[in-house]
Design a protein around this motif. Structure first.
Motif, PDB file in Angstrom:
ATOM      1  N   LEU A  10       0.822  -1.208   0.000  1.00 47.77           N
ATOM      2  CA  LEU A  10       0.000   0.000   0.000  1.00 47.77           C
ATOM      3  C   LEU A  10       0.856   1.258   0.000  1.00 47.77           C
ATOM      4  O   LEU A  10       1.897   1.307   0.656  1.00 47.77           O
ATOM      5  CB  LEU A  10      -0.908   0.025   1.242  1.00 47.77           C
ATOM      6  N   ASP A  11       0.377   2.262  -0.710  1.00 46.57           N
ATOM      7  CA  ASP A  11       1.000   3.579  -0.668  1.00 46.57           C
ATOM      8  C   ASP A  11       0.713   4.192   0.705  1.00 46.57           C
ATOM      9  O   ASP A  11      -0.445   4.275   1.119  1.00 46.57           O
ATOM     10  CB  ASP A  11       0.413   4.457  -1.779  1.00 46.57           C
ATOM     11  N   PRO A  12       1.742   4.632   1.454  1.00 41.30           N
ATOM     12  CA  PRO A  12       1.511   5.135   2.806  1.00 41.30           C
ATOM     13  C   PRO A  12       0.741   6.452   2.846  1.00 41.30           C
ATOM     14  O   PRO A  12       0.117   6.776   3.868  1.00 41.30           O
ATOM     15  CB  PRO A  12       2.926   5.319   3.370  1.00 41.30           C
ATOM     16  N   ASP A  13       0.776   7.218   1.757  1.00 44.51           N
ATOM     17  CA  ASP A  13       0.085   8.507   1.736  1.00 44.51           C
ATOM     18  C   ASP A  13      -1.400   8.364   1.437  1.00 44.51           C
ATOM     19  O   ASP A  13      -2.245   8.991   2.078  1.00 44.51           O
ATOM     20  CB  ASP A  13       0.734   9.442   0.715  1.00 44.51           C
ATOM     21  N   THR A  14      -1.721   7.543   0.429  1.00 44.57           N
ATOM     22  CA  THR A  14      -3.112   7.415  -0.008  1.00 44.57           C
ATOM     23  C   THR A  14      -3.781   6.130   0.465  1.00 44.57           C
ATOM     24  O   THR A  14      -4.999   6.022   0.438  1.00 44.57           O
ATOM     25  CB  THR A  14      -3.189   7.456  -1.542  1.00 44.57           C
ATOM     26  N   CYS A  15      -2.957   5.135   0.870  1.00 37.24           N
ATOM     27  CA  CYS A  15      -3.445   3.789   1.234  1.00 37.24           C
ATOM     28  C   CYS A  15      -4.071   3.073   0.042  1.00 37.24           C
ATOM     29  O   CYS A  15      -4.804   2.088   0.216  1.00 37.24           O
ATOM     30  CB  CYS A  15      -4.413   3.837   2.406  1.00 37.24           C
ATOM     31  N   MET A  16      -3.798   3.563  -1.168  1.00 38.54           N
ATOM     32  CA  MET A  16      -4.225   2.861  -2.379  1.00 38.54           C
ATOM     33  C   MET A  16      -3.275   1.679  -2.624  1.00 38.54           C
ATOM     34  O   MET A  16      -2.098   1.736  -2.272  1.00 38.54           O
ATOM     35  CB  MET A  16      -4.179   3.802  -3.587  1.00 38.54           C
ATOM     36  N   PRO A  17      -3.772   0.600  -3.237  1.00 38.50           N
ATOM     37  CA  PRO A  17      -2.895  -0.531  -3.538  1.00 38.50           C
ATOM     38  C   PRO A  17      -1.836  -0.173  -4.568  1.00 38.50           C
ATOM     39  O   PRO A  17      -2.106   0.547  -5.530  1.00 38.50           O
ATOM     40  CB  PRO A  17      -3.854  -1.598  -4.072  1.00 38.50           C
ATOM     41  N   VAL A  18      -0.632  -0.669  -4.339  1.00 39.59           N
ATOM     42  CA  VAL A  18       0.496  -0.504  -5.258  1.00 39.59           C
ATOM     43  C   VAL A  18       0.791  -1.822  -5.963  1.00 39.59           C
ATOM     44  O   VAL A  18       1.131  -1.856  -7.134  1.00 39.59           O
ATOM     45  CB  VAL A  18       1.744  -0.024  -4.487  1.00 39.59           C
ATOM     46  N   ARG A  19       0.624  -2.912  -5.216  1.00 38.09           N
ATOM     47  CA  ARG A  19       0.965  -4.234  -5.750  1.00 38.09           C
ATOM     48  C   ARG A  19       0.221  -5.296  -4.946  1.00 38.09           C
ATOM     49  O   ARG A  19       0.069  -5.195  -3.728  1.00 38.09           O
ATOM     50  CB  ARG A  19       2.472  -4.439  -5.659  1.00 38.09           C
ATOM     51  N   GLU A  20      -0.248  -6.327  -5.656  1.00 44.16           N
ATOM     52  CA  GLU A  20      -0.827  -7.512  -5.039  1.00 44.16           C
ATOM     53  C   GLU A  20      -0.156  -8.720  -5.672  1.00 44.16           C
ATOM     54  O   GLU A  20       0.068  -8.736  -6.884  1.00 44.16           O
ATOM     55  CB  GLU A  20      -2.341  -7.577  -5.288  1.00 44.16           C
ATOM     56  N   SER A  21       0.176  -9.722  -4.887  1.00 44.53           N
ATOM     57  CA  SER A  21       0.848 -10.898  -5.430  1.00 44.53           C
ATOM     58  C   SER A  21       0.526 -12.117  -4.594  1.00 44.53           C
ATOM     59  O   SER A  21       0.198 -12.014  -3.402  1.00 44.53           O
ATOM     60  CB  SER A  21       2.370 -10.682  -5.475  1.00 44.53           C
ATOM     61  N   GLY A  22       0.614 -13.285  -5.215  1.00 45.82           N
ATOM     62  CA  GLY A  22       0.380 -14.511  -4.465  1.00 45.82           C
ATOM     63  C   GLY A  22      -0.119 -15.636  -5.352  1.00 45.82           C
ATOM     64  O   GLY A  22       0.071 -15.626  -6.569  1.00 45.82           O
ATOM     65  N   ARG A  23      -0.769 -16.608  -4.720  1.00 47.43           N
ATOM     66  CA  ARG A  23      -1.331 -17.761  -5.420  1.00 47.43           C
ATOM     67  C   ARG A  23      -2.797 -17.910  -5.028  1.00 47.43           C
ATOM     68  O   ARG A  23      -3.153 -17.838  -3.848  1.00 47.43           O
ATOM     69  CB  ARG A  23      -0.577 -19.036  -5.060  1.00 47.43           C
TER      70      ARG A  23
END
Length: 211
Positions: A126-139
């Motif tokens: 998460l972006d610390p300023d906006t709390c918008m997602p920056v990246r999601e990863s996994g299975r």
């Protein structure tokens, strides 16, 4: 709470938005490749439709890989279950920070509370300023298609007018028939359009109106 508010804002902002996508798929074992250019549209109620604009490469890659992948996404969006990354669906554990594009971001380890199609185990940045997602990863914890055995992914976002929009997805899929599939999806030119606001249902079309 800031993250939940940000993702709701993101979800609302992306409704009625269309984006061009380039989908590159490769079957290393069979030495086959294909590239699809399409228009991805989100209706005013959040349903996803793809309109195919062009394809080059092996026809079997289009039929057996790309079309199945898009259909699985469309079907998962059509479920009545809420698959959002929220405390109702996931357990969150703060891991610390990472540097993304020269900026520190918050990293959370997330795991689904139930084993359902569309949920995954991995990380959320998460972006610390906006709390918008920056990246999601996994299975994904459950395969969205009987054709797929496992599906690993990395989903990256870019900021557009203060909102996180999809930028790129890399996926590695273990299939039951053709071995490993490598997919890269690049998103371009987000645009709010009147046509995308019309709820024509979720589906995949070939550009000529055929579902």
């Amino acid at each position: 709470s800031r993250y939940l508010a940000a993702t709701q804002e993101q979800k609302n902002a992306l409704r009625g938005v269309s984006m061009e996508v380039d989908i590159d798929a490769e079957l290393p074992r069979l030495k086959k490749k294909g590239k699809l250019h399409a228009l991805r549209m989100i209706s005013s109620v959040g349903k996803i439709t793809y309109r195919m604009l062009g394809f080059s490469g092996d026809a079997s890659v289009k039929k057996d890989v790309i079309a199945r992948y898009l259909t699985a996404e469309v079907q998962s969006q059509g479920t009545k279950d809420d698959l959002s990354i929220t405390p109702a669906n996931y357990k969150f554990k703060f891991k610390g920070t990472e540097v993304e594009n020269g900026k520190n971001v918050y990293v959370f380890r997330i795991s689904p509370r139930k084993k359902r199609v569309g949920l995954f185990k991995g990380e959320l940045w998460l972006d610390p300023d906006t709390c918008m997602p920056v990246r999601e990863s996994g299975r994904f914890v459950k395969s969205p298609s009987i054709f797929f055995k496992t599906l690993d992914f990395v989903r990256e976002y870019a900021t557009n007018n203060g909102i996180s929009v999809p930028r790129r997805i890399e996926s590695k899929v273990a299939t039951r028939i053709v071995g490993t599939v490598e997919l890269e999806i690049n998103f371009m030119n987000p645009l709010k359009t009147p046509d995308a606001d019309k709820d024509n249902g979720a589906g995949v079309s070939d550009g000529a109106g055929t579902r």
